[in-house]
Design a protein around this motif. Structure first.
Motif, PDB file in Angstrom:
ATOM      1  N   ALA A   1       0.826  -1.343   0.269  1.00  0.00           N
ATOM      2  CA  ALA A   1      -0.205   0.058  -0.085  1.00  0.00           C
ATOM      3  C   ALA A   1       0.867   1.068   0.118  1.00  0.00           C
ATOM      4  N   GLU A   2       0.435   2.289  -0.763  1.00  0.00           N
ATOM      5  CA  GLU A   2       1.067   3.549  -0.833  1.00  0.00           C
ATOM      6  C   GLU A   2       0.159   4.684  -1.144  1.00  0.00           C
ATOM      7  N   HIS A   3       0.376   5.890  -0.389  1.00  0.00           N
ATOM      8  CA  HIS A   3      -0.443   6.905  -0.631  1.00  0.00           C
ATOM      9  C   HIS A   3       0.153   7.768  -1.920  1.00  0.00           C
ATOM     10  N   THR A   4      -0.729   8.294  -2.666  1.00  0.00           N
ATOM     11  CA  THR A   4      -0.426   8.997  -3.896  1.00  0.00           C
ATOM     12  C   THR A   4      -0.785  10.535  -3.612  1.00  0.00           C
ATOM     13  N   ASP A   5      -1.616  10.687  -2.318  1.00  0.00           N
ATOM     14  CA  ASP A   5      -2.062  12.236  -2.281  1.00  0.00           C
ATOM     15  C   ASP A   5      -1.230  12.747  -1.068  1.00  0.00           C
ATOM     16  N   VAL A   6      -0.634  11.937  -0.060  1.00  0.00           N
ATOM     17  CA  VAL A   6       0.136  12.503   0.930  1.00  0.00           C
ATOM     18  C   VAL A   6       1.604  11.638   1.021  1.00  0.00           C
ATOM     19  N   ASP A   7       2.457  12.494   1.674  1.00  0.00           N
ATOM     20  CA  ASP A   7       3.733  11.941   1.777  1.00  0.00           C
ATOM     21  C   ASP A   7       3.593  10.887   2.975  1.00  0.00           C
ATOM     22  N   ALA A   8       3.611   9.534   2.862  1.00  0.00           N
ATOM     23  CA  ALA A   8       3.653   8.501   3.712  1.00  0.00           C
ATOM     24  C   ALA A   8       4.624   7.155   3.410  1.00  0.00           C
ATOM     25  N   PRO A   9       4.825   6.478   4.181  1.00  0.00           N
ATOM     26  CA  PRO A   9       5.786   5.408   3.565  1.00  0.00           C
ATOM     27  C   PRO A   9       5.009   4.434   2.975  1.00  0.00           C
ATOM     28  N   ARG A  10       5.667   3.544   2.087  1.00  0.00           N
ATOM     29  CA  ARG A  10       4.678   2.528   1.481  1.00  0.00           C
ATOM     30  C   ARG A  10       5.167   1.229   2.361  1.00  0.00           C
ATOM     31  N   THR A  11       3.868   0.555   2.590  1.00  0.00           N
ATOM     32  CA  THR A  11       3.933  -0.450   3.461  1.00  0.00           C
ATOM     33  C   THR A  11       3.567  -1.820   2.756  1.00  0.00           C
ATOM     34  N   SER A  12       4.074  -3.060   3.612  1.00  0.00           N
ATOM     35  CA  SER A  12       3.535  -4.260   3.155  1.00  0.00           C
ATOM     36  C   SER A  12       2.399  -4.452   4.322  1.00  0.00           C
ATOM     37  N   LEU A  13       1.181  -4.965   4.037  1.00  0.00           N
ATOM     38  CA  LEU A  13       0.297  -5.207   5.104  1.00  0.00           C
ATOM     39  C   LEU A  13       0.322  -6.382   5.560  1.00  0.00           C
ATOM     40  N   HIS A  14       0.099  -6.364   7.042  1.00  0.00           N
ATOM     41  CA  HIS A  14      -0.130  -7.605   7.833  1.00  0.00           C
ATOM     42  C   HIS A  14      -1.614  -7.972   7.459  1.00  0.00           C
ATOM     43  N   GLN A  15      -1.415  -9.591   7.075  1.00  0.00           N
ATOM     44  CA  GLN A  15      -2.824 -10.182   6.873  1.00  0.00           C
ATOM     45  C   GLN A  15      -4.126  -9.645   7.542  1.00  0.00           C
ATOM     46  N   ALA A  16      -4.244  -9.544   8.890  1.00  0.00           N
ATOM     47  CA  ALA A  16      -5.317  -8.945   9.554  1.00  0.00           C
ATOM     48  C   ALA A  16      -5.648  -7.551   8.890  1.00  0.00           C
ATOM     49  N   ASN A  17      -4.668  -6.664   8.530  1.00  0.00           N
ATOM     50  CA  ASN A  17      -5.012  -5.516   7.837  1.00  0.00           C
ATOM     51  C   ASN A  17      -5.312  -5.480   6.523  1.00  0.00           C
ATOM     52  N   VAL A  18      -5.025  -6.547   5.701  1.00  0.00           N
ATOM     53  CA  VAL A  18      -5.632  -6.663   4.410  1.00  0.00           C
ATOM     54  C   VAL A  18      -7.095  -7.073   4.546  1.00  0.00           C
TER      55      VAL A  18
ATOM     56  N   PRO B   1     -14.625  10.390 -11.310  1.00  0.00           N
ATOM     57  CA  PRO B   1     -14.012  11.374 -11.282  1.00  0.00           C
ATOM     58  C   PRO B   1     -12.687  11.274 -11.921  1.00  0.00           C
ATOM     59  N   SER B   2     -12.169  12.187 -12.297  1.00  0.00           N
ATOM     60  CA  SER B   2     -10.641  12.116 -12.900  1.00  0.00           C
ATOM     61  C   SER B   2      -9.594  11.965 -12.044  1.00  0.00           C
ATOM     62  N   ASP B   3      -9.854  12.381 -10.774  1.00  0.00           N
ATOM     63  CA  ASP B   3      -8.741  12.582  -9.739  1.00  0.00           C
ATOM     64  C   ASP B   3      -8.721  11.134  -9.106  1.00  0.00           C
ATOM     65  N   ARG B   4      -7.462  10.652  -9.288  1.00  0.00           N
ATOM     66  CA  ARG B   4      -7.172   9.224  -8.886  1.00  0.00           C
ATOM     67  C   ARG B   4      -6.140   9.208  -7.598  1.00  0.00           C
ATOM     68  N   LYS B   5      -5.861  10.353  -7.073  1.00  0.00           N
ATOM     69  CA  LYS B   5      -5.054  10.402  -5.979  1.00  0.00           C
ATOM     70  C   LYS B   5      -5.596  10.088  -4.742  1.00  0.00           C
ATOM     71  N   GLY B   6      -4.804   9.080  -4.068  1.00  0.00           N
ATOM     72  CA  GLY B   6      -5.749   8.320  -3.022  1.00  0.00           C
ATOM     73  C   GLY B   6      -4.556   7.486  -2.265  1.00  0.00           C
TER      74      GLY B   6
ATOM     75  N   VAL C   1      -3.452   0.926   6.433  1.00  0.00           N
ATOM     76  CA  VAL C   1      -2.280   0.872   5.501  1.00  0.00           C
ATOM     77  C   VAL C   1      -1.329   1.643   6.262  1.00  0.00           C
ATOM     78  N   ARG C   2      -1.464   2.420   7.148  1.00  0.00           N
ATOM     79  CA  ARG C   2      -0.419   3.066   7.719  1.00  0.00           C
ATOM     80  C   ARG C   2       0.763   2.076   8.510  1.00  0.00           C
ATOM     81  N   PRO C   3       1.696   2.610   8.735  1.00  0.00           N
ATOM     82  CA  PRO C   3       2.933   1.581   9.473  1.00  0.00           C
ATOM     83  C   PRO C   3       2.215   0.948  10.867  1.00  0.00           C
ATOM     84  N   GLU C   4       1.514   1.677  11.596  1.00  0.00           N
ATOM     85  CA  GLU C   4       0.865   1.221  12.916  1.00  0.00           C
ATOM     86  C   GLU C   4      -0.293   0.210  12.440  1.00  0.00           C
TER      87      GLU C   4
END
Length: 174
Positions: free
Chosen positions: A52-69, A88-93, A147-150
């Motif tokens: 998972a990664e954010h395209t709209d804010v500065d956040a680290p790329r993460t690999s999700l724990h199975q429970a978070n998936v 909508p045309s905006d796909r930042k998220g 999707v955040r690190p926590e």
């Protein structure tokens, strides 16, 4: 008499077209839900990674724990999911990518006229690209928490561009 027949035919064509579009949209929702279950099964059975990664804010790329998936899929697979023909045309998220190539992009749509939150879910899989809308479930906020690190209940791993773990967390010990 001809004008009445033409008007009746036009009404039936309009109603038939409307029903066809509604049925097709509902079939797209059903396929989306089935595919989502298949993606989760792949994670559980094969232990594949989900990134998972954010395209709209500065956040680290993460690999999700199975429970978070699982939490993520619960957030984007809710009753009230509506297929959108003109997205909508905006796909930042938030972009969540599964090992089988499926990609979900969750976009914050703001608030609707009733003050309820709106989220758009762009779903790409097997050369198909569709958009769905959810209203009133705090979908974007829930996905952001997953999707955040926590994570949401379990920590995720912070990863680099190639998927290598940069920072481990307590999720590694489970």
């Amino acid at each position: 008499m001809k004008k009445i027949i033409i008007a009746v035919i036009a009404v039936f064509l309009f109603i038939g077209s409307f029903i066809t579009i509604m049925v097709w949209g509902q079939s797209r929702v059903s396929l989306y839900l089935r595919d989502s279950n298949d993606h989760m099964r792949d994670v559980v059975v094969n232990g594949t990674r989900v990134y998972a990664e954010h395209t709209d804010v500065d956040a680290p790329r993460t690999s999700l724990h199975q429970a978070n998936v699982s939490y993520f899929l619960d957030a984007v697979n809710r009753s009230g999911l509506l297929f959108i023909m003109f997205p909508p045309s905006d796909r930042k998220g938030i972009v969540v990518t599964f090992a089988d190539g499926a990609e979900y992009t969750v976009v914050d749509g703001g608030k609707d006229s009733d003050g309820k939150d709106v989220a758009y879910i762009f779903y790409k899989f097997k050369n198909e690209d569709y958009c769905y809308r959810l209203i009133g479930f705090d979908t974007y906020k829930r996905v952001s928490n997953c999707v955040r690190p926590e994570g949401f209940g379990y920590s995720n791993w912070i990863v680099g561009e190639n998927g290598e773990i940069i920072e481990s967390s307590d999720a590694l010990s489970e």
